[in-house]
Design a protein around this motif. Structure first.
Motif, PDB file in Angstrom:
ATOM      1  N   ALA A   1     -14.720 -17.989   7.063  1.00 46.76           N
ATOM      2  CA  ALA A   1     -13.792 -19.076   6.813  1.00 46.76           C
ATOM      3  C   ALA A   1     -12.366 -18.672   7.140  1.00 46.76           C
ATOM      4  CB  ALA A   1     -13.895 -19.531   5.367  1.00 46.76           C
ATOM      5  N   GLU A   2     -12.033 -17.407   6.876  1.00 50.55           N
ATOM      6  CA  GLU A   2     -10.665 -16.970   7.132  1.00 50.55           C
ATOM      7  C   GLU A   2     -10.390 -16.799   8.619  1.00 50.55           C
ATOM      8  OE1 GLU A   2      -7.517 -13.635   5.527  1.00 50.55           O
ATOM      9  OE2 GLU A   2      -9.621 -13.407   5.056  1.00 50.55           O
ATOM     10  N   LEU A   3     -11.397 -16.453   9.409  1.00 46.77           N
ATOM     11  CA  LEU A   3     -11.180 -16.222  10.832  1.00 46.77           C
ATOM     12  C   LEU A   3     -10.642 -17.448  11.554  1.00 46.77           C
ATOM     13  CD1 LEU A   3     -14.303 -14.045  11.762  1.00 46.77           C
ATOM     14  CD2 LEU A   3     -11.986 -13.284  11.219  1.00 46.77           C
ATOM     15  N   PRO A   4     -11.298 -18.609  11.449  1.00 50.15           N
ATOM     16  CA  PRO A   4     -10.752 -19.783  12.137  1.00 50.15           C
ATOM     17  C   PRO A   4      -9.373 -20.192  11.600  1.00 50.15           C
ATOM     18  CG  PRO A   4     -13.049 -20.145  11.604  1.00 50.15           C
ATOM     19  CD  PRO A   4     -12.621 -18.876  10.896  1.00 50.15           C
ATOM     20  N   GLN A   5      -9.154 -20.034  10.297  1.00 47.71           N
ATOM     21  CA  GLN A   5      -7.856 -20.407   9.727  1.00 47.71           C
ATOM     22  C   GLN A   5      -6.739 -19.564  10.311  1.00 47.71           C
ATOM     23  OE1 GLN A   5      -8.445 -19.896   5.528  1.00 47.71           O
ATOM     24  NE2 GLN A   5      -9.509 -21.832   5.290  1.00 47.71           N
ATOM     25  N   GLN A   6      -7.022 -18.308  10.617  1.00 50.61           N
ATOM     26  CA  GLN A   6      -6.018 -17.412  11.183  1.00 50.61           C
ATOM     27  C   GLN A   6      -6.008 -17.462  12.706  1.00 50.61           C
ATOM     28  OE1 GLN A   6      -3.840 -15.671   9.288  1.00 50.61           O
ATOM     29  NE2 GLN A   6      -4.763 -16.639   7.517  1.00 50.61           N
ATOM     30  N   ALA A   7      -6.868 -18.277  13.310  1.00 46.45           N
ATOM     31  CA  ALA A   7      -6.980 -18.409  14.763  1.00 46.45           C
ATOM     32  C   ALA A   7      -7.295 -17.074  15.420  1.00 46.45           C
ATOM     33  CB  ALA A   7      -5.737 -19.037  15.355  1.00 46.45           C
ATOM     34  N   VAL A   8      -8.197 -16.310  14.777  1.00 47.35           N
ATOM     35  CA  VAL A   8      -8.554 -14.997  15.326  1.00 47.35           C
ATOM     36  C   VAL A   8     -10.024 -14.892  15.719  1.00 47.35           C
ATOM     37  CG1 VAL A   8      -6.723 -13.741  14.148  1.00 47.35           C
ATOM     38  CG2 VAL A   8      -8.938 -14.008  13.024  1.00 47.35           C
ATOM     39  N   GLY A   9     -10.762 -15.948  15.584  1.00 41.24           N
ATOM     40  CA  GLY A   9     -12.154 -15.875  15.990  1.00 41.24           C
ATOM     41  C   GLY A   9     -12.975 -16.992  15.383  1.00 41.24           C
ATOM     42  N   HIS A  10     -14.258 -16.912  15.632  1.00 38.16           N
ATOM     43  CA  HIS A  10     -15.181 -17.926  15.148  1.00 38.16           C
ATOM     44  C   HIS A  10     -16.447 -17.237  14.664  1.00 38.16           C
ATOM     45  CE1 HIS A  10     -12.678 -20.906  17.156  1.00 38.16           C
ATOM     46  NE2 HIS A  10     -12.664 -20.074  18.181  1.00 38.16           N
ATOM     47  N   HIS A  11     -17.080 -17.847  13.704  1.00 37.92           N
ATOM     48  CA  HIS A  11     -18.385 -17.352  13.276  1.00 37.92           C
ATOM     49  C   HIS A  11     -19.406 -17.810  14.303  1.00 37.92           C
ATOM     50  CE1 HIS A  11     -17.079 -15.918   9.375  1.00 37.92           C
ATOM     51  NE2 HIS A  11     -16.325 -16.995   9.310  1.00 37.92           N
ATOM     52  N   VAL A  12     -20.284 -16.908  14.686  1.00 38.40           N
ATOM     53  CA  VAL A  12     -21.304 -17.217  15.679  1.00 38.40           C
ATOM     54  C   VAL A  12     -22.657 -16.844  15.094  1.00 38.40           C
ATOM     55  CG1 VAL A  12     -22.160 -16.705  17.995  1.00 38.40           C
ATOM     56  CG2 VAL A  12     -19.703 -16.756  17.563  1.00 38.40           C
ATOM     57  N   ALA A  13     -23.588 -17.763  15.192  1.00 38.42           N
ATOM     58  CA  ALA A  13     -24.942 -17.484  14.713  1.00 38.42           C
ATOM     59  C   ALA A  13     -25.526 -16.310  15.495  1.00 38.42           C
ATOM     60  CB  ALA A  13     -25.823 -18.721  14.883  1.00 38.42           C
ATOM     61  N   PRO A  14     -26.329 -15.494  14.842  1.00 38.22           N
ATOM     62  CA  PRO A  14     -26.897 -14.321  15.521  1.00 38.22           C
ATOM     63  C   PRO A  14     -28.096 -14.679  16.406  1.00 38.22           C
ATOM     64  CG  PRO A  14     -27.608 -14.357  13.244  1.00 38.22           C
ATOM     65  CD  PRO A  14     -26.659 -15.518  13.425  1.00 38.22           C
ATOM     66  N   SER A  15     -27.830 -15.522  17.383  1.00 34.88           N
ATOM     67  CA  SER A  15     -28.898 -15.887  18.315  1.00 34.88           C
ATOM     68  C   SER A  15     -28.356 -15.745  19.737  1.00 34.88           C
ATOM     69  CB  SER A  15     -29.366 -17.324  18.074  1.00 34.88           C
ATOM     70  OG  SER A  15     -28.403 -18.239  18.545  1.00 34.88           O
ATOM     71  N   PRO A  16     -29.204 -15.442  20.684  1.00 37.39           N
ATOM     72  CA  PRO A  16     -28.740 -15.297  22.069  1.00 37.39           C
ATOM     73  C   PRO A  16     -28.002 -16.536  22.590  1.00 37.39           C
ATOM     74  CG  PRO A  16     -30.946 -14.410  21.861  1.00 37.39           C
ATOM     75  CD  PRO A  16     -30.623 -15.096  20.557  1.00 37.39           C
ATOM     76  N   ASP A  17     -28.516 -17.723  22.279  1.00 32.16           N
ATOM     77  CA  ASP A  17     -27.877 -18.945  22.771  1.00 32.16           C
ATOM     78  C   ASP A  17     -26.480 -19.130  22.180  1.00 32.16           C
ATOM     79  OD1 ASP A  17     -30.033 -19.546  24.360  1.00 32.16           O
ATOM     80  OD2 ASP A  17     -30.926 -20.965  22.934  1.00 32.16           O
ATOM     81  N   ALA A  18     -26.346 -18.882  20.880  1.00 31.62           N
ATOM     82  CA  ALA A  18     -25.046 -19.049  20.233  1.00 31.62           C
ATOM     83  C   ALA A  18     -24.043 -18.024  20.753  1.00 31.62           C
ATOM     84  CB  ALA A  18     -25.194 -18.928  18.720  1.00 31.62           C
ATOM     85  N   ILE A  19     -24.499 -16.790  20.931  1.00 38.02           N
ATOM     86  CA  ILE A  19     -23.610 -15.748  21.451  1.00 38.02           C
ATOM     87  C   ILE A  19     -23.198 -16.060  22.882  1.00 38.02           C
ATOM     88  CG2 ILE A  19     -23.484 -13.298  22.065  1.00 38.02           C
ATOM     89  CD1 ILE A  19     -25.337 -12.817  19.588  1.00 38.02           C
ATOM     90  N   ALA A  20     -24.134 -16.531  23.676  1.00 35.83           N
ATOM     91  CA  ALA A  20     -23.815 -16.897  25.065  1.00 35.83           C
ATOM     92  C   ALA A  20     -22.805 -18.041  25.103  1.00 35.83           C
ATOM     93  CB  ALA A  20     -25.093 -17.277  25.810  1.00 35.83           C
TER      94      ALA A  20
ATOM     95  N   ARG B   1      -3.576  -7.920  14.997  1.00 33.27           N
ATOM     96  CA  ARG B   1      -2.688  -8.030  13.841  1.00 33.27           C
ATOM     97  C   ARG B   1      -3.492  -8.319  12.573  1.00 33.27           C
ATOM     98  NH1 ARG B   1       1.090 -10.978  16.014  1.00 33.27           N
ATOM     99  NH2 ARG B   1       0.015 -12.935  15.653  1.00 33.27           N
ATOM    100  N   PHE B   2      -4.472  -9.211  12.671  1.00 30.14           N
ATOM    101  CA  PHE B   2      -5.327  -9.567  11.540  1.00 30.14           C
ATOM    102  C   PHE B   2      -6.019  -8.318  10.990  1.00 30.14           C
ATOM    103  CE2 PHE B   2      -9.491 -10.845   9.878  1.00 30.14           C
ATOM    104  CZ  PHE B   2      -9.162 -11.876   9.014  1.00 30.14           C
ATOM    105  N   VAL B   3      -6.595  -7.514  11.874  1.00 29.76           N
ATOM    106  CA  VAL B   3      -7.302  -6.298  11.449  1.00 29.76           C
ATOM    107  C   VAL B   3      -6.315  -5.275  10.887  1.00 29.76           C
ATOM    108  CG1 VAL B   3      -8.660  -4.328  12.266  1.00 29.76           C
ATOM    109  CG2 VAL B   3      -9.277  -6.653  12.946  1.00 29.76           C
ATOM    110  N   ALA B   4      -5.194  -5.084  11.549  1.00 34.28           N
ATOM    111  CA  ALA B   4      -4.202  -4.100  11.096  1.00 34.28           C
ATOM    112  C   ALA B   4      -3.668  -4.444   9.709  1.00 34.28           C
ATOM    113  CB  ALA B   4      -3.052  -4.010  12.094  1.00 34.28           C
ATOM    114  N   GLU B   5      -3.508  -5.730   9.422  1.00 36.38           N
ATOM    115  CA  GLU B   5      -2.985  -6.151   8.121  1.00 36.38           C
ATOM    116  C   GLU B   5      -4.009  -6.028   7.004  1.00 36.38           C
ATOM    117  OE1 GLU B   5      -1.735 -10.147   8.904  1.00 36.38           O
ATOM    118  OE2 GLU B   5       0.126  -9.520   9.878  1.00 36.38           O
TER     119      GLU B   5
END
Length: 75
Positions: free
Chosen positions: A1-20, A43-47
């Motif tokens: 939930a925090e990743l999209p709010q910080q514009a640093v990534g997205h949650h991706v289902a652990p499936s080949p299609d979703a990752i692709a 910056r997100f990781v460093a903080e």
């Protein structure tokens, strides 16, 4: 939930299609957008997750635990 709010990534289902699909979305971004996202991610990781930050959080936790323990020990 925090990743999209910080514009640093997205949650991706652990499936080949979703990752692709997520990989394609990244590749479709402009080089400037990818570079900006990369900087936000770093910056997100460093903080939050570098050794000095984790050490400070752990020390604060132990201080709180010691204060809490001393209060319950004297009661």
């Amino acid at each position: 939930a925090e990743l999209p709010q910080q514009a640093v990534g997205h949650h991706v289902a652990p499936s080949p299609d979703a990752i692709a699909a997520a990989t394609l979305r990244l590749l479709e971004q402009s080089p400037t957008d990818r570079e900006q996202q990369s900087l936000r991610c770093r910056r997100f990781v460093a903080e939050r997750y570098t050794s000095p930050v984790l050490e400070a959080r752990l020390r604060a936790f132990y201080r709180l635990a010691l204060v809490s323990d001393s209060r319950t020990s004297t009661s």
